[in-house]
Design an enzyme around this catalytic site. Structure first.
Site, PDB file in Angstrom:
ATOM      1  N   CYS A 163      -5.131 -40.206  -5.936  1.00 30.14           N
ATOM      2  CA  CYS A 163      -6.047 -39.678  -6.948  1.00 30.14           C
ATOM      3  C   CYS A 163      -5.081 -39.087  -8.168  1.00 30.14           C
ATOM      4  O   CYS A 163      -4.295 -38.309  -7.826  1.00 30.14           O
ATOM      5  CB  CYS A 163      -6.966 -38.218  -6.357  1.00 30.14           C
ATOM      6  SG  CYS A 163      -7.853 -37.670  -7.628  1.00 30.14           S
TER       7      CYS A 163
ATOM      8  N   SER B 281      -4.129   6.196   4.986  1.00 24.31           N
ATOM      9  CA  SER B 281      -4.781   5.697   4.069  1.00 24.31           C
ATOM     10  C   SER B 281      -5.434   6.849   3.303  1.00 24.31           C
ATOM     11  O   SER B 281      -5.555   7.955   3.836  1.00 24.31           O
ATOM     12  CB  SER B 281      -5.818   4.599   4.256  1.00 24.31           C
ATOM     13  OG  SER B 281      -5.136   4.110   5.484  1.00 24.31           O
ATOM     14  N   LEU B 282      -6.071   6.494   2.399  1.00 30.65           N
ATOM     15  CA  LEU B 282      -6.685   7.608   1.650  1.00 30.65           C
ATOM     16  C   LEU B 282      -8.377   7.374   1.581  1.00 30.65           C
ATOM     17  O   LEU B 282      -8.999   6.271   1.698  1.00 30.65           O
ATOM     18  CB  LEU B 282      -6.461   7.365   0.275  1.00 30.65           C
ATOM     19  CG  LEU B 282      -6.800   8.576  -1.029  1.00 30.65           C
ATOM     20  CD1 LEU B 282      -6.127  10.006  -0.220  1.00 30.65           C
ATOM     21  CD2 LEU B 282      -5.678   8.289  -2.029  1.00 30.65           C
TER      22      LEU B 282
ATOM     23  N   TYR C 106      25.173   3.707 -23.724  1.00 30.93           N
ATOM     24  CA  TYR C 106      24.732   3.635 -22.404  1.00 30.93           C
ATOM     25  C   TYR C 106      25.435   2.365 -21.773  1.00 30.93           C
ATOM     26  O   TYR C 106      26.318   2.353 -20.772  1.00 30.93           O
ATOM     27  CB  TYR C 106      23.253   3.678 -22.148  1.00 30.93           C
ATOM     28  CG  TYR C 106      22.792   3.606 -20.645  1.00 30.93           C
ATOM     29  CD1 TYR C 106      22.812   4.831 -20.020  1.00 30.93           C
ATOM     30  CD2 TYR C 106      22.740   2.367 -20.055  1.00 30.93           C
ATOM     31  CE1 TYR C 106      22.254   4.627 -18.781  1.00 30.93           C
ATOM     32  CE2 TYR C 106      22.312   2.312 -18.769  1.00 30.93           C
ATOM     33  CZ  TYR C 106      22.135   3.384 -18.126  1.00 30.93           C
ATOM     34  OH  TYR C 106      21.715   3.410 -16.518  1.00 30.93           O
ATOM     35  N   ASP C 107      25.144   1.100 -22.416  1.00 32.49           N
ATOM     36  CA  ASP C 107      25.753  -0.062 -22.089  1.00 32.49           C
ATOM     37  C   ASP C 107      27.261  -0.062 -22.115  1.00 32.49           C
ATOM     38  O   ASP C 107      27.967  -0.682 -21.221  1.00 32.49           O
ATOM     39  CB  ASP C 107      25.447  -1.084 -22.796  1.00 32.49           C
ATOM     40  CG  ASP C 107      23.930  -1.396 -22.586  1.00 32.49           C
ATOM     41  OD1 ASP C 107      23.370  -0.954 -21.745  1.00 32.49           O
ATOM     42  OD2 ASP C 107      23.287  -1.887 -23.689  1.00 32.49           O
TER      43      ASP C 107
ATOM     44  N   LYS D 284      -5.899  16.529  -4.643  1.00 28.58           N
ATOM     45  CA  LYS D 284      -5.218  17.032  -3.405  1.00 28.58           C
ATOM     46  C   LYS D 284      -5.436  18.523  -3.422  1.00 28.58           C
ATOM     47  O   LYS D 284      -5.219  19.314  -4.386  1.00 28.58           O
ATOM     48  CB  LYS D 284      -4.039  16.594  -3.654  1.00 28.58           C
ATOM     49  CG  LYS D 284      -3.532  15.190  -3.552  1.00 28.58           C
ATOM     50  CD  LYS D 284      -2.000  14.930  -3.818  1.00 28.58           C
ATOM     51  CE  LYS D 284      -1.855  13.329  -4.041  1.00 28.58           C
ATOM     52  NZ  LYS D 284      -0.432  12.910  -4.657  1.00 28.58           N
TER      53      LYS D 284
ATOM     54  N   LYS E 288      -4.730   7.611  -9.960  1.00 29.03           N
ATOM     55  CA  LYS E 288      -4.504   6.770  -8.698  1.00 29.03           C
ATOM     56  C   LYS E 288      -4.044   5.535  -9.081  1.00 29.03           C
ATOM     57  O   LYS E 288      -4.656   4.753  -9.873  1.00 29.03           O
ATOM     58  CB  LYS E 288      -5.702   6.687  -7.926  1.00 29.03           C
ATOM     59  CG  LYS E 288      -5.685   5.783  -6.669  1.00 29.03           C
ATOM     60  CD  LYS E 288      -6.801   5.874  -5.894  1.00 29.03           C
ATOM     61  CE  LYS E 288      -6.511   5.154  -4.599  1.00 29.03           C
ATOM     62  NZ  LYS E 288      -6.000   3.796  -4.455  1.00 29.03           N
TER      63      LYS E 288
ATOM     64  N   ARG F 287       4.941   0.369   2.810  1.00 26.80           N
ATOM     65  CA  ARG F 287       3.992   1.008   3.807  1.00 26.80           C
ATOM     66  C   ARG F 287       3.986   0.068   5.016  1.00 26.80           C
ATOM     67  O   ARG F 287       3.927   0.643   6.022  1.00 26.80           O
ATOM     68  CB  ARG F 287       2.763   1.243   3.062  1.00 26.80           C
ATOM     69  CG  ARG F 287       1.889   1.655   4.152  1.00 26.80           C
ATOM     70  CD  ARG F 287       0.550   2.252   3.129  1.00 26.80           C
ATOM     71  NE  ARG F 287      -0.477   2.786   4.040  1.00 26.80           N
ATOM     72  CZ  ARG F 287      -1.124   2.033   5.068  1.00 26.80           C
ATOM     73  NH1 ARG F 287      -1.170   0.991   5.249  1.00 26.80           N
ATOM     74  NH2 ARG F 287      -2.082   3.082   5.719  1.00 26.80           N
TER      75      ARG F 287
HETATM   76  S1  IVH Z   1      -0.824  10.397  -2.090  1.00 27.43           S
HETATM   77  C1  IVH Z   1      -2.610   9.058   2.234  1.00 27.43           C
HETATM   78  N1  IVH Z   1      -1.191   9.986  -4.756  1.00 27.43           N
HETATM   79  O1  IVH Z   1      -3.249   4.934  -3.104  1.00 27.43           O
HETATM   80  C2  IVH Z   1      -1.835   8.218   0.941  1.00 27.43           C
HETATM   81  N2  IVH Z   1      -1.461   8.016  -3.407  1.00 27.43           N
HETATM   82  O2  IVH Z   1      -5.337   3.974  -1.552  1.00 27.43           O
HETATM   83  C3  IVH Z   1      -1.832   8.766  -0.418  1.00 27.43           C
HETATM   84  N3  IVH Z   1      -1.563   6.077  -4.646  1.00 27.43           N
HETATM   85  O3  IVH Z   1      -1.394   4.336  -0.229  1.00 27.43           O
HETATM   86  C4  IVH Z   1      -1.038   9.249  -0.810  1.00 27.43           C
HETATM   87  N4  IVH Z   1      -1.738   6.993  -6.503  1.00 27.43           N
HETATM   88  O4  IVH Z   1       0.037   4.227  -2.275  1.00 27.43           O
HETATM   89  C5  IVH Z   1      -1.164   9.360  -3.529  1.00 27.43           C
HETATM   90  N5  IVH Z   1      -1.335  10.007  -7.036  1.00 27.43           N
HETATM   91  C6  IVH Z   1      -1.661   9.193  -5.816  1.00 27.43           C
HETATM   92  C7  IVH Z   1      -1.408   7.921  -5.740  1.00 27.43           C
HETATM   93  C8  IVH Z   1      -1.498   7.411  -4.557  1.00 27.43           C
HETATM   94  C9  IVH Z   1      -1.663   5.909  -5.925  1.00 27.43           C
HETATM   95  C10 IVH Z   1      -1.735   4.978  -3.370  1.00 27.43           C
HETATM   96  C11 IVH Z   1      -0.896   5.197  -2.406  1.00 27.43           C
HETATM   97  C12 IVH Z   1      -1.777   5.087  -1.338  1.00 27.43           C
HETATM   98  C13 IVH Z   1      -3.038   4.439  -1.761  1.00 27.43           C
HETATM   99  C14 IVH Z   1      -4.417   4.765  -1.094  1.00 27.43           C
END
Ligand code: IVH
Length: 669
Positions: free
Chosen positions: A433, A83-84, A37-38, A291, A117, A138
């Site tokens: 000091c 956000s979540l 690769y290198d 999700k 997450k 973000r």
């Molecule tokens: S979906 C609505 N999927 O967690 C935004 N986010 O606490 C969610 N994150 O800002 C996007 N793992 O950066 C999603 N599997 C995952 C995730 C994830 C980490 C982060 C994301 C978001 C934050 C919210």
């Protein structure tokens, strides 16, 4: 070789490298050795070096741009980055499902994707016709920072998507992170280099993404996993599962731990399974993201102002432990701040043994009402250093001792006071000091500042304790003999450190300013200041208003700079540095004078005959300067093909816009 043949050879090398990247980063099934690769990369670099006309921005050699930027421009997200919502128990997760089922107003069997997450930094990547154009943070969800040059250094992010029938534009989102092992390695290096370690992998990632020199970012081993998307122009997905499968085929990295779940029962099993095994991930994971799989249902459920209704996080509990506060010690920082530190009975918390933790300041001690002898609950949420969450008052025996703000500095015994009544911090009032002096010296000699090799904590400790050094400037009056008197110092070591001190006199003004340890002035601000004022003598005339026009320098930092330089002690100290021969001006590279001297350039879009860094270097060599964030003070905006948002901004600001040919003309003149 004919030019046509060279071009073909270059393209075939690029394809081989891209394929190898895909096999390695996406499929985890490397087909060629690291050495092969290198060799491919070396060969490509050499051909591109000889034939720069064939360099394209998405060539695998263009991951590190080579320039140092003086800030990042902003990008408005086409689709807001939300956000979540979090849940903290299985019961809450079930309530979430009941709520969304109620909203759908009919009986539906919901299937889900469950994903780790990742506790990293979210990013947005825009691909136009398969080519990576923008990588951004973000930010506040509406506007982020354009960190494309840094994003490009992340090897697992393709600069070029694979396959046919790609969306015209797709903006995918993911998490940039640092593996736990890489984080530990970086912190070990930082500690060795006398730099403050990062608190957790997330901070290390975020700090790395915002470095102004992409060649440093490339060394930080950042990784990325794609988890969602914002905009997909002329393209649609039926399910989130299909989205993940598709982007993987295009060569984007996705998390192999993600699982399709038939119903909530499977989601719950997934959450509980990984909650028990969270430490087995190579990266920090603080929960599971759940999700709704079908995109039609996602659309139907929609979003609130803050977060989508169709997804939710199940957060793992933080690592917690209870232990006893054996005593409370006081530390003295570089600026004289007295910090209370809880010395704990050693306890294991999330795989790490904890024996001390900072309590930050005396307001915090009061808020927690922590006493010596108390039993406390500590928590480590991804951080190396835990925090005290609360005192378990039921465990009090009555023998616990309240913490008193010391009236004297624990090191030099001088009085302790607040600078202003409303401030939270208490300071040692003695500017000489030894504790402050030691911290100041450690900072001054550190790698980011004057980088004096060999001048580590233990050497500084000895020099200060023996009163050989009474101020930072004294570093420059040290002799070989002073070192020979220290333990473990022989001729060679003493010679080396004297040579390192000598070498440090020639460091840049930016490093010197940073090394002075002016409150609130970090590396980035120091380099902006050096760039703007160029000679230390101008700093003594500064007023707050002169500084407030500089982006990134807010009123608090401005006051601190003015205060530092208006003290008579500062003038005396700088005089002494000057006498010792320390460089106090911003040295510019030797330039051909006259041509575009003093003019500021910004580039946007692809240039044909030059790479971006070649063009930037030409500007420097001809006496000009280049910047990467847009402002009114720019003299020329050089626009190539497919310019980015800077082009529109330049038009709005009515700046002088020129093309590549006109730029070359300017340079020739
Ligand atoms: S979906 C609505 N999927 O967690 C935004 N986010 O606490 C969610 N994150 O800002 C996007 N793992 O950066 C999603 N599997 C995952 C995730 C994830 C980490 C982060 C994301 C978001 C934050 C919210």
């Amino acid at each position: 070789m004919s030019l046509e043949k060279v071009k073909k050879e270059i393209e075939s090398l690029r394809e081989l490298i891209r394929r190898a990247d895909y096999q390695y980063y996406i499929l985890s099934e490397p087909e060629i050795s690291d050495k092969d690769y290198d060799d491919l990369v070396k060969k490509l670099k050499s051909l591109e070096g000889k034939y720069p006309q064939f360099i394209v921005p998405d060539s695998p050699t263009q991951r590190v741009s080579g320039g140092i930027v003086d800030g990042f421009s902003t990008v408005r997200h086409k689709v807001k980055m939300l956000s979540l919502d979090n849940t903290y128990s299985i019961a809450e997760l079930k309530e979430w499902e009941e709520k969304i089922k109620r909203m759908l107003k009919r009986k539906v069997d919901l299937d889900y994707m469950a994903e780790p997450k990742i506790d990293g930094v979210s990013c947005s990547l825009t691909y136009e016709k398969g080519i990576l154009r923008i990588g951004s943070t973000r930010g506040d969800g509406q506007v982020g920072e354009d960190v494309t040059t840094n994003i490009k250094t992340i090897r697992s992010i393709p600069l070029h998507l694979r396959g046919l029938n790609l969306p015209e534009i797709i903006e995918v989102r993911g998490e940039v992170y640092m593996k736990k092992t890489d984080f530990e390695k970086i912190n070990q290096e930082r500690t060795k280099a006398r730099e403050a370690p990062f608190a957790n992998p997330r901070n290390a990632t975020s700090g790395s993404l915002k470095l102004l020199d992409s060649s440093l970012v490339a060394k930080r081993s950042l990784e990325c996993l794609i988890h969602s998307f914002g905009l997909a122009k002329n393209y649609s997905f039926k399910t989130h599962k299909q989205f993940l499968e598709k982007v993987k085929l295009w060569g984007l990295p996705t998390d192999s731990h993600s699982k399709w779940c038939k119903g909530l029962k499977e989601v719950i099993d997934y959450c509980l399974y990984w909650e028990q095994r969270r430490d087995s991930f190579q990266y920090e994971v603080d929960g599971v993201v759940v999700k709704v799989n079908a995109l039609v249902l996602q659309d139907e459920l929609g979003t609130t102002l803050k977060s989508p209704r169709w997804m939710v996080a199940y957060k793992f509990p933080a690592h917690q432990a209870t232990t006893k506060v054996e005593r409370i010690d006081f530390g003295v920082g570089r600026t004289g701040i007295i910090t209370p530190v809880a010395i704990l009975k050693p306890v294991e918390c999330g795989g790490v043994t904890i024996s001390r933790t900072t309590l930050h300041n005396f307001d915090e001690v009061r808020r927690l009402d922590v006493h010596e002898g108390d039993t406390v609950l500590i928590e480590r949420a991804g951080e190396v250093i835990p925090k005290v969450v609360k005192v378990i008052t039921s465990k009090r025996s009555g023998k616990e001792k309240a913490v008193r703000i010391p009236s004297r500095c624990p090191v030099c015994k001088s009085a302790v006071a607040k600078e202003k009544e409303e401030e939270v911090y208490w300071y040692c009032t003695n500017i000489d000091c030894p504790a402050q002096l030691k911290r100041s010296l450690i900072h001054f000699a550190s790698r980011g500042a004057m980088d004096i090799e060999g001048m580590g904590e233990s050497v500084i400790e000895e020099l200060v304790n023996r009163k050989v050094i009474k101020s930072v400037v004294d570093i420059y009056v040290l002799t070989k003999n002073d070192f020979l008197k220290l333990p473990l110092f022989k001729e060679k070591k003493a010679n080396n450190i004297i040579a390192a001190i000598e070498k440090s006199k020639d460091r840049s003004l930016a490093r010197f300013l940073y090394g002075l340890g002016i409150k609130h002035v970090g590396e980035k601000a120091a380099s902006l200041l050096a760039e703007r004022f160029k000679n230390i003598r101008y700093f003594f005339q500064l007023k707050k208003i002169d500084l407030e026009g500089i982006p990134e320098i807010g009123p608090i930092m401005a006051s601190s700079i003015v205060k530092f330089f208006s003290a008579s002690k500062a003038k005396k100290m700088i005089e002494e540095f000057k006498k010792a021969g320390v460089n106090l001006t911003r040295k510019s590279t030797v330039v051909k004078k006259g041509k575009i001297s003093g003019k500021t350039f910004i580039f946007t879009g692809e240039l044909k005959g030059l790479t971006r860094s070649q063009a930037q270097r030409l500007v420097e060599e001809n006496g000009g300067r280049w910047v990467s964030s847009m402002s009114k003070s720019i003299d020329f905006v050089v626009v190539g093909e497919n310019p980015g948002s800077k082009y529109a901004k330049a038009k709005k600001l009515e700046l002088k816009i020129i093309d590549e040919a006109a730029f070359k003309d300017l340079i020739k003149r």
